[in-house]
Design a protein around this motif. Structure first.
Motif, PDB file in Angstrom:
ATOM      1  N   ALA A  53       0.833  -1.206   0.000  1.00 25.82           N
ATOM      2  CA  ALA A  53       0.000   0.000   0.000  1.00 25.82           C
ATOM      3  C   ALA A  53       0.866   1.254   0.000  1.00 25.82           C
ATOM      4  CB  ALA A  53      -0.935   0.003   1.209  1.00 25.82           C
ATOM      5  N   HIS A  54       1.930   1.253   0.812  1.00 27.99           N
ATOM      6  CA  HIS A  54       2.779   2.439   0.890  1.00 27.99           C
ATOM      7  C   HIS A  54       3.542   2.649  -0.412  1.00 27.99           C
ATOM      8  CE1 HIS A  54       5.683   5.055   3.467  1.00 27.99           C
ATOM      9  NE2 HIS A  54       4.783   5.771   2.833  1.00 27.99           N
ATOM     10  N   ALA A  55       4.107   1.577  -0.974  1.00 24.26           N
ATOM     11  CA  ALA A  55       4.837   1.705  -2.244  1.00 24.26           C
ATOM     12  C   ALA A  55       3.924   2.206  -3.349  1.00 24.26           C
ATOM     13  CB  ALA A  55       5.464   0.363  -2.634  1.00 24.26           C
ATOM     14  N   GLY A  56       2.731   1.644  -3.446  1.00 20.89           N
ATOM     15  CA  GLY A  56       1.804   2.048  -4.500  1.00 20.89           C
ATOM     16  C   GLY A  56       1.329   3.483  -4.356  1.00 20.89           C
ATOM     17  N   CYS A  57       0.945   3.855  -3.143  1.00 22.69           N
ATOM     18  CA  CYS A  57       0.445   5.208  -2.897  1.00 22.69           C
ATOM     19  C   CYS A  57       1.542   6.244  -3.138  1.00 22.69           C
ATOM     20  CB  CYS A  57      -0.069   5.289  -1.461  1.00 22.69           C
ATOM     21  SG  CYS A  57      -0.776   6.876  -1.019  1.00 22.69           S
ATOM     22  N   LEU A  62       4.214  10.529  -6.213  1.00 19.31           N
ATOM     23  CA  LEU A  62       5.420  11.052  -6.861  1.00 19.31           C
ATOM     24  C   LEU A  62       5.150  11.376  -8.325  1.00 19.31           C
ATOM     25  CD1 LEU A  62       8.411  11.781  -6.909  1.00 19.31           C
ATOM     26  CD2 LEU A  62       8.915   9.320  -7.138  1.00 19.31           C
ATOM     27  N   SER A  63       4.410  10.528  -9.002  1.00 19.77           N
ATOM     28  CA  SER A  63       4.063  10.792 -10.399  1.00 19.77           C
ATOM     29  C   SER A  63       3.281  12.095 -10.533  1.00 19.77           C
ATOM     30  CB  SER A  63       3.258   9.625 -10.969  1.00 19.77           C
ATOM     31  OG  SER A  63       2.902   9.888 -12.306  1.00 19.77           O
ATOM     32  N   PHE A  64       2.298  12.298  -9.650  1.00 19.86           N
ATOM     33  CA  PHE A  64       1.526  13.545  -9.673  1.00 19.86           C
ATOM     34  C   PHE A  64       2.421  14.750  -9.367  1.00 19.86           C
ATOM     35  CE2 PHE A  64      -2.409  10.925  -8.784  1.00 19.86           C
ATOM     36  CZ  PHE A  64      -3.046  11.246  -9.973  1.00 19.86           C
ATOM     37  N   GLY A  65       3.345  14.604  -8.404  1.00 20.75           N
ATOM     38  CA  GLY A  65       4.266  15.693  -8.068  1.00 20.75           C
ATOM     39  C   GLY A  65       5.164  16.059  -9.236  1.00 20.75           C
ATOM     40  N   LEU A  66       5.650  15.037  -9.931  1.00 17.99           N
ATOM     41  CA  LEU A  66       6.472  15.291 -11.113  1.00 17.99           C
ATOM     42  C   LEU A  66       5.668  16.005 -12.191  1.00 17.99           C
ATOM     43  CD1 LEU A  66       8.358  11.886 -11.219  1.00 17.99           C
ATOM     44  CD2 LEU A  66       9.436  14.143 -10.905  1.00 17.99           C
ATOM     45  N   ASN A  67       4.432  15.558 -12.423  1.00 17.27           N
ATOM     46  CA  ASN A  67       3.564  16.213 -13.414  1.00 17.27           C
ATOM     47  C   ASN A  67       3.352  17.676 -13.068  1.00 17.27           C
ATOM     48  OD1 ASN A  67       1.419  13.304 -13.834  1.00 17.27           O
ATOM     49  ND2 ASN A  67       3.295  13.798 -14.875  1.00 17.27           N
ATOM     50  N   LYS A  68       3.101  17.956 -11.793  1.00 19.48           N
ATOM     51  CA  LYS A  68       2.879  19.332 -11.345  1.00 19.48           C
ATOM     52  C   LYS A  68       4.103  20.214 -11.614  1.00 19.48           C
ATOM     53  CE  LYS A  68       1.597  21.884  -7.180  1.00 19.48           C
ATOM     54  NZ  LYS A  68       1.326  21.771  -5.743  1.00 19.48           N
ATOM     55  N   ALA A  69       5.293  19.605 -11.537  1.00 18.85           N
ATOM     56  CA  ALA A  69       6.539  20.344 -11.781  1.00 18.85           C
ATOM     57  C   ALA A  69       6.925  20.362 -13.261  1.00 18.85           C
ATOM     58  CB  ALA A  69       7.665  19.738 -10.957  1.00 18.85           C
ATOM     59  N   VAL A 110      13.622  16.850  -4.092  1.00 17.42           N
ATOM     60  CA  VAL A 110      12.663  17.787  -3.495  1.00 17.42           C
ATOM     61  C   VAL A 110      11.231  17.288  -3.722  1.00 17.42           C
ATOM     62  CG1 VAL A 110      11.684  20.120  -3.691  1.00 17.42           C
ATOM     63  CG2 VAL A 110      14.172  19.797  -3.588  1.00 17.42           C
ATOM     64  N   ILE A 111      10.932  16.905  -4.939  1.00 18.31           N
ATOM     65  CA  ILE A 111       9.584  16.416  -5.271  1.00 18.31           C
ATOM     66  C   ILE A 111       9.310  15.113  -4.533  1.00 18.31           C
ATOM     67  CG2 ILE A 111       8.098  15.591  -7.134  1.00 18.31           C
ATOM     68  CD1 ILE A 111       9.747  17.545  -8.985  1.00 18.31           C
ATOM     69  N   ALA A 112      10.308  14.239  -4.485  1.00 20.55           N
ATOM     70  CA  ALA A 112      10.137  12.947  -3.813  1.00 20.55           C
ATOM     71  C   ALA A 112       9.891  13.130  -2.322  1.00 20.55           C
ATOM     72  CB  ALA A 112      11.366  12.079  -4.049  1.00 20.55           C
ATOM     73  N   LYS A 113      10.602  14.036  -1.687  1.00 25.11           N
ATOM     74  CA  LYS A 113      10.431  14.270  -0.249  1.00 25.11           C
ATOM     75  C   LYS A 113       9.029  14.798   0.047  1.00 25.11           C
ATOM     76  CE  LYS A 113      13.193  13.603   2.645  1.00 25.11           C
ATOM     77  NZ  LYS A 113      13.352  12.369   3.457  1.00 25.11           N
ATOM     78  N   GLU A 114       8.533  15.693  -0.814  1.00 21.66           N
ATOM     79  CA  GLU A 114       7.165  16.200  -0.634  1.00 21.66           C
ATOM     80  C   GLU A 114       6.159  15.057  -0.775  1.00 21.66           C
ATOM     81  OE1 GLU A 114       3.967  19.157  -2.766  1.00 21.66           O
ATOM     82  OE2 GLU A 114       6.081  19.735  -2.837  1.00 21.66           O
ATOM     83  N   SER A 115       6.359  14.202  -1.753  1.00 19.31           N
ATOM     84  CA  SER A 115       5.452  13.058  -1.945  1.00 19.31           C
ATOM     85  C   SER A 115       5.510  12.108  -0.761  1.00 19.31           C
ATOM     86  CB  SER A 115       5.826  12.306  -3.224  1.00 19.31           C
ATOM     87  OG  SER A 115       5.653  13.139  -4.348  1.00 19.31           O
ATOM     88  N   GLU A 116       6.699  11.935  -0.212  1.00 18.40           N
ATOM     89  CA  GLU A 116       6.873  11.071   0.970  1.00 18.40           C
ATOM     90  C   GLU A 116       6.011  11.563   2.132  1.00 18.40           C
ATOM     91  OE1 GLU A 116      10.453  10.820   4.103  1.00 18.40           O
ATOM     92  OE2 GLU A 116      11.038  10.283   2.060  1.00 18.40           O
ATOM     93  N   GLN A 117       5.905  12.874   2.283  1.00 19.00           N
ATOM     94  CA  GLN A 117       5.160  13.444   3.398  1.00 19.00           C
ATOM     95  C   GLN A 117       3.657  13.583   3.131  1.00 19.00           C
ATOM     96  OE1 GLN A 117       6.770  13.914   6.302  1.00 19.00           O
ATOM     97  NE2 GLN A 117       8.510  13.075   5.190  1.00 19.00           N
ATOM     98  N   THR A 118       3.269  13.612   1.862  1.00 20.80           N
ATOM     99  CA  THR A 118       1.866  13.930   1.556  1.00 20.80           C
ATOM    100  C   THR A 118       1.046  12.767   1.033  1.00 20.80           C
ATOM    101  OG1 THR A 118       2.443  14.701  -0.671  1.00 20.80           O
ATOM    102  CG2 THR A 118       2.411  16.361   1.095  1.00 20.80           C
TER     103      THR A 118
END
Length: 137
Positions: A53-57, A62-69, A110-118
């Motif tokens: 669940a954690h890996a998938g979520c 992260l994919s959405f964060g990358l798209n946003k950037a 930076v994007i990965a760390k934000e995804s990790e927290q959100t």
């Protein structure tokens, strides 16, 4: 939105056995037991399912964060390592291999760390979460 899963257990904790079924039936009476949880028995276990669940979520976040950037991942591969000690989940460590054209390691981190927290599963876990991010070509 609500999702569900059902667990059935028969017998004692050590000698019994059970099965898990998810709403989607991807897991459909999938076996679990003391041995699949605490030894090398066949079947799944709750900690493995938390890792999935954690890996998938996280990977989707992260994919959405990358798209946003302004980036699109060619591929993202995340392994979640769940620490289970003395009957308690104590942490989740995410190991990510990312293939993303045009991004550098520091921007990816930076994007990965934000995804990790959100990501919703990260927010649901009250444990230490850490990560390693590898940009691959």
């Amino acid at each position: 939105m609500k999702r569900n899963a059902t667990a059935v257990w028969n017998g004692s904790g050590k000698d019994g056995n059970g099965h898990l079924t998810t709403q989607s039936t991807v897991l459909n009476q999938t076996q679990y037991s003391f041995n699949s949880r605490f030894a090398d028995g066949v079947g799944t276990n709750p900690e493995e399912l938390v890792a999935a669940a954690h890996a998938g979520c996280y990977t989707m976040s992260l994919s959405f964060g990358l798209n946003k950037a302004g980036f699109t991942a060619e591929s993202l591969e995340t392994t979640a390592l769940i620490n289970f000690e003395n009957g308690t989940i104590t942490g989740s460590h995410l190991v990510v291999k990312a293939k993303v054209a045009g991004i550098d390691q520091s921007a990816l981190e930076v994007i990965a760390k934000e995804s990790e927290q959100t990501c919703p599963v990260s927010r649901a876990l009250s444990v230490e979460i850490s990560s390693e991010i590898l940009l691959v070509e």
